[in-house]
Design an enzyme around this catalytic site. Structure first.
Site, PDB file in Angstrom:
ATOM      1  N   GLU A 140     102.847  19.682  26.982  1.00  0.00           N
ATOM      2  CA  GLU A 140     101.810  19.428  27.984  1.00  0.00           C
ATOM      3  C   GLU A 140     100.545  20.246  27.698  1.00  0.00           C
ATOM      4  OE1 GLU A 140     103.134  17.950  32.084  1.00  0.00           O
ATOM      5  OE2 GLU A 140     102.600  20.032  32.390  1.00  0.00           O
ATOM      6  N   GLU A 143      98.834  18.644  24.834  1.00  0.00           N
ATOM      7  CA  GLU A 143      98.167  17.409  25.263  1.00  0.00           C
ATOM      8  C   GLU A 143      96.866  17.721  26.008  1.00  0.00           C
ATOM      9  OE1 GLU A 143     100.564  14.845  27.745  1.00  0.00           O
ATOM     10  OE2 GLU A 143      98.996  13.319  27.852  1.00  0.00           O
ATOM     11  N   CYS A 160     106.010  15.867  35.731  1.00  0.00           N
ATOM     12  CA  CYS A 160     107.438  16.238  35.740  1.00  0.00           C
ATOM     13  C   CYS A 160     108.146  15.863  37.032  1.00  0.00           C
ATOM     14  CB  CYS A 160     107.631  17.713  35.422  1.00  0.00           C
ATOM     15  SG  CYS A 160     106.482  18.767  36.201  1.00  0.00           S
ATOM     16  N   SER A 180      99.828  13.012  32.328  1.00  0.00           N
ATOM     17  CA  SER A 180     100.357  13.409  31.026  1.00  0.00           C
ATOM     18  C   SER A 180     101.474  12.446  30.655  1.00  0.00           C
ATOM     19  CB  SER A 180     100.928  14.830  31.147  1.00  0.00           C
ATOM     20  OG  SER A 180     101.864  15.067  30.138  1.00  0.00           O
ATOM     21  N   LYS A 219     115.412  12.405  40.873  1.00  0.00           N
ATOM     22  CA  LYS A 219     115.913  12.601  39.498  1.00  0.00           C
ATOM     23  C   LYS A 219     117.078  11.666  39.196  1.00  0.00           C
ATOM     24  CE  LYS A 219     113.294  16.098  38.158  1.00  0.00           C
ATOM     25  NZ  LYS A 219     112.380  15.975  37.029  1.00  0.00           N
ATOM     26  N   GLU A 222     115.256   8.603  38.240  1.00  0.00           N
ATOM     27  CA  GLU A 222     114.543   8.825  36.967  1.00  0.00           C
ATOM     28  C   GLU A 222     115.493   8.640  35.779  1.00  0.00           C
ATOM     29  OE1 GLU A 222     113.636  12.897  35.773  1.00  0.00           O
ATOM     30  OE2 GLU A 222     111.656  12.273  35.122  1.00  0.00           O
ATOM     31  N   GLU A 227     112.924   2.966  30.260  1.00  0.00           N
ATOM     32  CA  GLU A 227     112.144   3.556  29.157  1.00  0.00           C
ATOM     33  C   GLU A 227     112.579   4.992  28.857  1.00  0.00           C
ATOM     34  OE1 GLU A 227     111.044   2.615  32.024  1.00  0.00           O
ATOM     35  OE2 GLU A 227     109.739   4.115  32.930  1.00  0.00           O
ATOM     36  N   CYS A 364     109.719  21.736  44.246  1.00  0.00           N
ATOM     37  CA  CYS A 364     111.170  21.472  44.187  1.00  0.00           C
ATOM     38  C   CYS A 364     111.979  22.415  45.076  1.00  0.00           C
ATOM     39  CB  CYS A 364     111.668  21.576  42.751  1.00  0.00           C
ATOM     40  SG  CYS A 364     110.780  20.490  41.635  1.00  0.00           S
TER      41      CYS A 364
END
Ligand code: SF4
Length: 435
Positions: A140, A143, A160, A180, A219, A222, A227, A364
């Site tokens: 990150e 990037e 994230c 990102s 999560k 996710e 993908e 979180c």
């Protein structure tokens, strides 16, 4: 998520959370009078709606009419399957909250006890999502520097939090080039477990089962995104929440509060202080700033505490001077707050280079899968303070100092943000309808 209308007392807290705090507008009363119940419009499946699976409706439901899907039986089944090599990762926010399920004070740092408990339960490898978080920062920060140096799209948004990702896919499909492209720490960990770790251990990826213990309901969803799965196998096989982990330990008769401490396994168990603060709002961008600062200036950062990025206000902004450059940073937690920053980007008013967004209140630490805190901000503050204490206690507090990560790039990935890094550690987003 599981919805059991028989337990619902129509207090409508979930609706307030969904519509007014998170601004997802998924839950409302369906039908009228005695026939009414809470659900998405036309009582469609939550999975077909614009639900982000942040789990904040679950966190405020007083009767367990809304709960997480329980995946604990799947974990036990994997652990007794002799064909499977079962590894586990735990997210940063879990270690400062799990103790609450065993009458320990909120904010007790229980990392060593967690590792001992997981070994007792029979996992073949006990690892840390913080390793994935340090890896995320390498990609990150690279990037961000790349976008700044090459007139790329700014602001760059962190990626994230999967509930936040699903939120912008539904609500701001015109902004898909802004976040990102980095996968989340959970998925980066799973990807490396099924490739690098598999090679080193001479195991077939399909014979490795990756279990995640997360503070998060999103999560679970996710891990099932097409993908983010690879060929014929998932990168992360089963996700359980902090609460499910606590229930598993109780059912196994583990006396958690009195366990001795032990250390994570090697290869994917080392982490820095930077990765620990991923568990709170402001932590991801602070971790990225520590690395970006040293890489952009070639100077050692003497004080790694960017206190201007910390706090619990819903929207925060700060400037960090990196040499001559003033890096303008925005931070939001809670999706209603995120919406405000995104609307500024859409209307061209945003002044930021980088923005961190987390879907849950406090990040979180207040995730939908954490022990219930019933809106008590003191509990969230104690969990947050514990993460900063844990960070301060570390000798290494910058992600690029993690020796196992350095080794991983040297032996397997090559250059950060290079071709193999893109193949393994980056993703893309999908425009979705607003339903
Ligand atoms: Fe999950 Fe954390 Fe995002 Fe909440 S803030 S949805 S716990 S990743």
């Amino acid at each position: 998520m599981i919805k059991d209308p028989n337990k619902c007392v129509m207090c409508r807290r979930c609706e307030t959370m969904c519509n007014e705090v998170q601004t997802c507008n998924v839950l409302s009363a369906v039908n009228r009078g005695f026939e009414s119940f809470v659900g998405p419009a036309f009582n469609m499946d939550m999975a077909d709606s614009s639900c982000t699976f942040c789990g904040q409706c679950v966190a405020v439901c007083p009767t367990a009419a809304l709960t997480e899907m329980d995946n604990t039986t799947q974990v036990w089944n994997e652990l007794v399957n002799p064909k499977k090599h079962v590894v586990v990762q735990i997210a940063p926010a879990v270690r400062v909250a799990i103790g609450e399920m065993f009458d320990m004070e909120p904010g007790t740092i229980s990392t060593g006890k967690i590792v001992t408990a997981l070994r007792k339960m029979g996992f073949d490898g006990v690892f840390d999502t913080n390793f994935g978080a340090d890896l995320t920062i390498i990609e990150e920060a690279t990037e961000l520097i790349h976008r700044i140096n090459h007139n790329g799209t700014l602001p760059m948004l962190t990626s994230c939090c999967p509930a936040w990702v699903k939120f912008f896919e539904h609500q701001f499909p015109d902004l898909l080039d802004i976040p990102s492209t980095c996968k989340s720490p959970q998925i980066m960990f799973g990807t490396i477990a099924k490739t690098y770790y598999a090679q080193k251990k001479n195991l077939k990826p399909e014979n490795i089962s990756v279990v995640s213990i997360m503070p998060c309901l999103a999560k679970k969803a996710e891990a099932k995104r097409p993908e983010l799965t690879k060929d014929d196998h998932s990168n992360v096989d089963i996700v359980i929440t902090t609460r499910e982990f606590g229930r598993m330990m109780k059912s196994a008769g583990i006396d958690f509060a009195n366990l001795p401490d032990s250390e994570f396994d090697k290869m994917m168990g080392e982490s820095t202080g930077a990765s620990i603060i991923f568990g709170t709002t402001g932590g991801v961008i602070e971790a990225a700033t520590r690395t970006a600062y040293e890489w952009l200036t070639d100077e050692e950062l003497e004080d790694v505490n960017f206190t201007q990025l910390r706090g619990l206000e819903g929207i925060r902004e700060a400037s960090v001077f990196i040499g001559e450059m003033e890096l303008k940073i925005g931070i939001a937690h809670g999706l209603g707050n995120a919406r405000k920053l995104l609307e500024d980007i859409q209307s061209g008013k945003s002044k930021f280079h980088a923005i961190e967004i987390m879907a849950c209140p406090g990040g979180c630490i207040g995730g939908g899968g954490q022990p219930y805190h019933h809106g008590n901000m003191e509990i969230l503050k104690k969990r947050q303070e514990a993460l900063y204490v844990d960070d301060e206690s570390r000798k290494k507090r910058k992600s690029h100092e993690n020796k196992e990560i350095i080794q991983l790039y040297k032996e397997f990935i090559g250059e950060p943000y290079g071709e193999k890094a893109h193949e393994l550690l980056h993703t893309h987003y999908v425009a979705r309808e607003k339903i």
